[in-house]
Design a protein around this motif. Structure first.
Motif, PDB file in Angstrom:
ATOM      1  N   ARG A 165      15.074   3.361  -0.791  1.00 36.76           N
ATOM      2  CA  ARG A 165      14.793   3.309  -2.219  1.00 36.76           C
ATOM      3  C   ARG A 165      16.024   3.657  -3.059  1.00 36.76           C
ATOM      4  NH1 ARG A 165       9.745   7.231  -1.271  1.00 36.76           N
ATOM      5  NH2 ARG A 165      11.497   8.243  -0.186  1.00 36.76           N
TER       6      ARG A 165
ATOM      7  N   CYS B 280       8.075   7.244   1.691  1.00 28.38           N
ATOM      8  CA  CYS B 280       6.819   6.788   1.127  1.00 28.38           C
ATOM      9  C   CYS B 280       7.032   5.505   0.322  1.00 28.38           C
ATOM     10  CB  CYS B 280       6.191   7.882   0.262  1.00 28.38           C
ATOM     11  SG  CYS B 280       5.637   9.314   1.217  1.00 28.38           S
ATOM     12  N   HIS B 281       6.008   5.107  -0.395  1.00 32.08           N
ATOM     13  CA  HIS B 281       6.013   3.868  -1.162  1.00 32.08           C
ATOM     14  C   HIS B 281       7.122   3.869  -2.213  1.00 32.08           C
ATOM     15  CE1 HIS B 281       4.391   0.760  -3.914  1.00 32.08           C
ATOM     16  NE2 HIS B 281       3.812   0.274  -2.822  1.00 32.08           N
TER      17      HIS B 281
ATOM     18  N   ASP C 279       6.958   3.304  -5.219  1.00 26.21           N
ATOM     19  CA  ASP C 279       6.510   3.939  -6.459  1.00 26.21           C
ATOM     20  C   ASP C 279       6.507   5.464  -6.373  1.00 26.21           C
ATOM     21  OD1 ASP C 279       6.155   1.473  -7.597  1.00 26.21           O
ATOM     22  OD2 ASP C 279       3.998   1.382  -7.190  1.00 26.21           O
ATOM     23  N   GLU C 280       6.866   6.014  -5.196  1.00 30.88           N
ATOM     24  CA  GLU C 280       6.918   7.466  -4.999  1.00 30.88           C
ATOM     25  C   GLU C 280       8.330   7.829  -4.528  1.00 30.88           C
ATOM     26  OE1 GLU C 280       2.438   8.464  -3.532  1.00 30.88           O
ATOM     27  OE2 GLU C 280       3.670   7.320  -2.117  1.00 30.88           O
TER      28      GLU C 280
ATOM     29  N   VAL D  66       3.450   2.562   5.761  1.00 26.72           N
ATOM     30  CA  VAL D  66       2.942   2.508   4.387  1.00 26.72           C
ATOM     31  C   VAL D  66       2.879   1.052   3.967  1.00 26.72           C
ATOM     32  CG1 VAL D  66       3.293   3.261   2.007  1.00 26.72           C
ATOM     33  CG2 VAL D  66       4.057   4.724   3.900  1.00 26.72           C
ATOM     34  N   ASP D  67       1.715   0.619   3.519  1.00 28.20           N
ATOM     35  CA  ASP D  67       1.561  -0.744   3.037  1.00 28.20           C
ATOM     36  C   ASP D  67       2.387  -0.916   1.761  1.00 28.20           C
ATOM     37  OD1 ASP D  67       0.653  -3.187   1.946  1.00 28.20           O
ATOM     38  OD2 ASP D  67      -1.357  -2.924   2.789  1.00 28.20           O
ATOM     39  N   PRO D  68       3.366  -1.828   1.731  1.00 27.12           N
ATOM     40  CA  PRO D  68       4.196  -1.965   0.528  1.00 27.12           C
ATOM     41  C   PRO D  68       3.413  -2.421  -0.691  1.00 27.12           C
ATOM     42  CG  PRO D  68       4.618  -3.776   2.050  1.00 27.12           C
ATOM     43  CD  PRO D  68       3.762  -2.789   2.786  1.00 27.12           C
ATOM     44  N   ARG D  69       2.196  -2.937  -0.497  1.00 31.11           N
ATOM     45  CA  ARG D  69       1.370  -3.398  -1.609  1.00 31.11           C
ATOM     46  C   ARG D  69       0.496  -2.308  -2.190  1.00 31.11           C
ATOM     47  NH1 ARG D  69      -1.267  -7.767   2.271  1.00 31.11           N
ATOM     48  NH2 ARG D  69      -1.589  -5.724   3.247  1.00 31.11           N
ATOM     49  N   ASP D  70       0.322  -1.202  -1.413  1.00 28.52           N
ATOM     50  CA  ASP D  70      -0.649  -0.192  -1.817  1.00 28.52           C
ATOM     51  C   ASP D  70      -0.276   1.144  -1.172  1.00 28.52           C
ATOM     52  OD1 ASP D  70      -2.803   1.390  -2.431  1.00 28.52           O
ATOM     53  OD2 ASP D  70      -4.301   0.165  -1.399  1.00 28.52           O
ATOM     54  N   PRO D  71       0.212   2.114  -1.945  1.00 28.09           N
ATOM     55  CA  PRO D  71       0.606   3.400  -1.351  1.00 28.09           C
ATOM     56  C   PRO D  71      -0.557   4.183  -0.764  1.00 28.09           C
ATOM     57  CG  PRO D  71       0.646   3.529  -3.746  1.00 28.09           C
ATOM     58  CD  PRO D  71       0.430   2.080  -3.402  1.00 28.09           C
TER      59      PRO D  71
ATOM     60  N   LEU E 146      -2.424   3.514   4.545  1.00 34.05           N
ATOM     61  CA  LEU E 146      -1.520   4.135   5.504  1.00 34.05           C
ATOM     62  C   LEU E 146      -2.020   3.937   6.926  1.00 34.05           C
ATOM     63  CD1 LEU E 146      -1.272   7.602   3.696  1.00 34.05           C
ATOM     64  CD2 LEU E 146       0.292   5.676   3.408  1.00 34.05           C
TER      65      LEU E 146
END
Length: 376
Positions: A48, A105-106, A108-109, A166-171, A174
């Motif tokens: 990231r 993590c995702h 977005d995190e 971690v699903d890249p579409r939805d944090p 898992l």
């Protein structure tokens, strides 16, 4: 404008190394050792920000801990609070022996990470790896504790929680795997997990309905299709296409004289039909060596219907090593580069998706994990 560079992150039994190369993958510069003499189970660059490094370490004087670098290893800071079981989940004889697996993590995190430990535990950091706390309820859950077995169970280096995905579409979506203890999925951000073991086989004489007997070695999610998972298991190679819940054993199409036992798995970053494994001798004594001392990577280009032996440049005989579950990975270049590290301390690479191999480094300590990343 500066060109991107590639870095290969190598975690070993006695320290860590970074191998810097150009994107043509023709020349390499070694940087290391870092943490000489300490066990490094995993070394990961945060995709990231492409500058934060985390190292899962087990040191003689500090015990299990995590180190963080913001300058590509020129300086390191130890975690203020590394992963540790709470008193409720610890109990008699249950303490973190080492952190085995690190996962950012995702997207977005941006400051959050997950960690899996030995014995099996799941932890999270919200501040870039400085402090860690137990995550979810599995560390204390009586059913999960039963599935995890005892501290004495599992692999020779101890039971492990690994393959945190971690699903890249939805944090909130898992996965993780336990060796032993099966594959598990959460749809609610880790508040609850459910087993995902249908279709997976177990060692003969044990009941596949008992989750504790399932022994996934490595699970990978396809970046090109997050609904497809591949798995290298103690009992074969598997594929799962969601929303199905039943794994299909695709390793039965491997050559019978080689079999489908092994530890690592790698998947193509843009083609979900392509994956690689590194088989090992799976006879009754499990010597953990290449079959007949002839190492080879096997690739599928059609989701496991067929497998192709790729061994150009690898030793043709008398190579009695193998590759551990975290020690094979890919880059994202075109064509894809493939890398693996051996139990005898050699680092191998292929710039053409496994067809031809060359050795980047020899005489390193036993290699535990290999990661590839691009630097800006």
């Amino acid at each position: 404008m500066a060109q991107e560079q590639i870095v290969i992150l190598v975690a070993t039994r006695k320290g860590a190394w970074l191998f810097h190369g150009d994107t043509a993958r023709r020349t390499w510069r070694a940087d290391g050792p870092h943490f000489l003499g300490h066990i490094i189970h995993h070394l990961v660059l945060d995709p990231r920000d492409r500058r934060t490094l985390l190292a899962a370490a087990k040191t003689g004087h500090l015990g299990p801990t995590i180190f963080r670098s913001m300058d590509m290893g020129r300086s390191w800071n130890e975690a203020v609070r590394p992963p540790a079981f709470s008193p409720e989940s610890g109990g008699a004889g249950r303490a973190v022996d080492h952190t085995f697996w690190l996962t950012p993590c995702h997207a977005d995190e941006p400051e959050a990470w997950y960690a899996g430990t030995s014995p099996q535990g799941l932890f999270r950091s919200e501040d870039g790896g400085i402090t860690w706390t137990p995550f979810s309820t599995i560390n204390e859950d009586p059913q999960y504790r039963q599935w995890m077995g005892t501290v004495q169970d599992g692999t020779p280096d101890g039971p492990k929680l690994h393959s945190i995905l971690v699903d890249p579409r939805d944090p909130r979506h898992l996965y993780f795997a336990m060796s032993g203890g099966g594959v598990h999925e959460s749809l609610d951000g880790g508040r609850t997990f459910t087993p995902l073991v249908e279709g997976m086989e177990v060692v003969e004489g044990f009941d596949p309905a008992e989750v504790t007997f399932h022994d996934p070695h490595c699970v990978r999610m396809c970046p090109a299709n997050p609904d497809r998972l591949y798995q290298q298991n103690h009992c074969g190679i598997y594929r799962l296409d969601r929303p199905a819940r039943r794994w299909t054993r695709i390793g039965r199409t491997m050559p019978p004289e080689v079999g489908d036992v092994g530890f690592p798995m790698a998947v193509h970053p843009r083609d979900s039909d392509m994956a690689w494994v590194f088989p090992m001798d799976g006879n009754d004594v499990w010597p953990r060596t290449c079959p007949e001392g002839r190492p080879a990577v096997y690739a599928t280009r059609d989701g496991g219907q067929r497998w192709e032996r790729l061994a150009g440049g690898l030793p043709e005989a008398q190579a009695w090593w193998t590759v551990k579950r975290q020690a094979m990975n890919t880059d994202t270049l075109d064509p894809v580069g493939l890398y693996f590290g051996t139990t005898s301390g050699e680092l191998w690479m292929s710039a053409d998706e496994g067809v031809q191999w060359s050795c980047i480094a020899r005489h390193l300590p036993e290699i535990y994990a290999v990661e590839a990343a691009l630097l800006p």
